[in-house]
Design an enzyme around this catalytic site. Structure first.
Site, PDB file in Angstrom:
ATOM      1  N   CYS A 112      84.325  20.904 120.166  1.00 46.32           N
ATOM      2  CA  CYS A 112      85.485  21.183 119.316  1.00 46.32           C
ATOM      3  C   CYS A 112      86.190  19.914 118.843  1.00 46.32           C
ATOM      4  O   CYS A 112      86.991  19.963 117.914  1.00 46.32           O
ATOM      5  CB  CYS A 112      86.463  22.077 120.059  1.00 46.32           C
ATOM      6  N   HIS A 170      93.163  21.789 116.420  1.00 47.43           N
ATOM      7  CA  HIS A 170      91.971  22.615 116.635  1.00 47.43           C
ATOM      8  C   HIS A 170      92.439  24.037 116.905  1.00 47.43           C
ATOM      9  O   HIS A 170      93.418  24.253 117.634  1.00 47.43           O
ATOM     10  CB  HIS A 170      91.182  22.067 117.826  1.00 47.43           C
ATOM     11  N   ASN A 207      87.798  30.596 116.211  1.00 49.96           N
ATOM     12  CA  ASN A 207      87.484  29.217 116.594  1.00 49.96           C
ATOM     13  C   ASN A 207      86.105  28.854 116.018  1.00 49.96           C
ATOM     14  O   ASN A 207      85.087  29.338 116.499  1.00 49.96           O
ATOM     15  CB  ASN A 207      87.495  29.130 118.125  1.00 49.96           C
TER      16      ASN A 207
END
Ligand code: UT7
Length: 329
Positions: A116, A256, A286
């Site tokens: 990520c 994020h 996500n």
């Protein structure tokens, strides 16, 4: 001679048409729209579902969008760095596949694996190429087809992730725009809490690994959550302090998008009101390396030259970091 900085001069993005809503998930696993929304902030995610498609099918339209905006000939691109944990294949790199498909015949490229935090790690790397004076046009992208590594029979992970890609163009600035500073961190001890068990050289694919579902994401969500909340908030606060800035000096936090509660904690720690935070997790979930550039893509019309942005991430590895950017257009 003025110092060269790496300015972001264009953003392109792509998400697949197909939406997987919380209500769709209610039909296939034991979950509820209410639970997912309250615990994560997600309402739906985009899924690249056509057979025979891969991460490059997300990356190619994202880069083409960027090139069209700049009216840029792909042959002018010097380098493409693709942050991803779902490459089309182990090798060649997805960046190479994308270069070939868009006709970037003069570019070198490679994939960067930092989960990520991949986009931030790639952005810092790409910025260094520009700052060195050697390269003039570097594309940094985050692209992940997370649906390719999710088990849609277990509810822990499949509710969180989605597919998407976005890219930025870096070009030299002599007026100080672009990447100002970055703090990047890794801790391999985090591997126990977020990983894919098989398919690498440690546990090559066998019938047993497939039957044991070892090619899907494993995540100990609660533990990752705990590290993510402190990791992302700490590094963002450290970046502000190191640059003698406070929340008042920051126009946008670009976090994020893993969990709305992690985003809230980071904004609070930086002293930022929620109106200054880019949040699109409800629509995309996500998308791993793509979350941060997808936010820039969604918000590009609201950004003004000179705006101060803090980009912040936490993810598998563990990897985490924060980058300060002065918007260049
Ligand atoms: O981006 C890369 C880094 N990753 C992250 O940052 C993710 C970090 N972790 C998280 O965001 C959260 O931990 C999750 C969203 C993954 C899970 O949320 P949580 O609040 O930590 O839930 P939990 O795992 O502690 O589970 C709480 C309860 C459990 O039931 P009991 O034991 O309290 O009866 C779970 O079985 O919720 C249950 N549960 C669910 N219920 C409905 C777990 N998943 C679901 C679900 N639907 N999908």
């Amino acid at each position: 001679m003025s110092k060269i900085t790496a300015a972001i001069t264009a953003v392109g993005g792509y998400v697949p048409e197909n939406r997987l809503t919380n209500f769709d998930l209610e039909k296939i696993i034991e979950t509820s729209d209410e639970w997912i929304k309250t615990r994560t902030g997600i309402s739906e995610r985009r899924i690249l579902k056509e057979a025979g498609t891969a991460t490059s099918d997300l990356g190619v339209p994202a880069v083409l969008d960027l090139l069209a905006k700049k009216n840029l000939d792909p042959k002018e691109i010097d380098c493409i760095i693709c942050a991803t944990v779902t490459p089309d294949m182990f090798f060649p790199s997805t960046a190479n596949i994308i270069s070939d498909r868009i006709g970037a015949t003069n570019a070198f490229g490679y994939d960067l694996s930092a989960a990520c935090s991949g986009f931030l790690f790639a952005l810092t790397t790409g910025a260094s190429y520009i700052e060195s004076g050697r390269y003039k046009k570097v594309i940094v992208m985050g692209a992940d087809k997370m649906s390719s590594i999710l088990d849609y029979t277990e509810r822990n992970n499949c509710i969180i992730f989605g597919d998407g890609a976005a890219a930025v163009l870096l070009e030299p600035s002599l007026d100080g725009y672009g990447v100002q500073d970055s703090i990047l961190k890794s801790d391999g001890a985090g591997k126990n809490y977020l990983h894919i068990k098989a398919g690498g050289s440690l546990r090559p694919a066998t019938i047993e690994t497939v039957l044991a579902k070892e090619h899907y994401i494993f995540q100990e969500g609660k533990t990752v959550f705990k590290y993510a909340v402190s990791g992302m908030a700490d590094v963002s606060a450290e970046l502000l302090e190191r640059n003698q800035l406070t929340g008042d000096d920051i126009n946008w936090l670009v976090p994020h998008q893993a969990n709305l509660r992690i985003i809230d904690a980071t904004a609070k720690r930086m002293g930022l009101p929620i109106e200054k935070v880019m949040i699109n997790i409800s629509r995309y979930g996500n998308t791993t390396a793509a979350t941060i550039p997808l936010c820039l893509w969604d918000w590009q019309d609201q950004l003004k030259k000179g705006d101060n942005l803090v980009l912040a991430a936490f993810g598998g590895g563990f990897t985490w970091g924060a980058t300060l950017v002065k918007w260049g257009y």
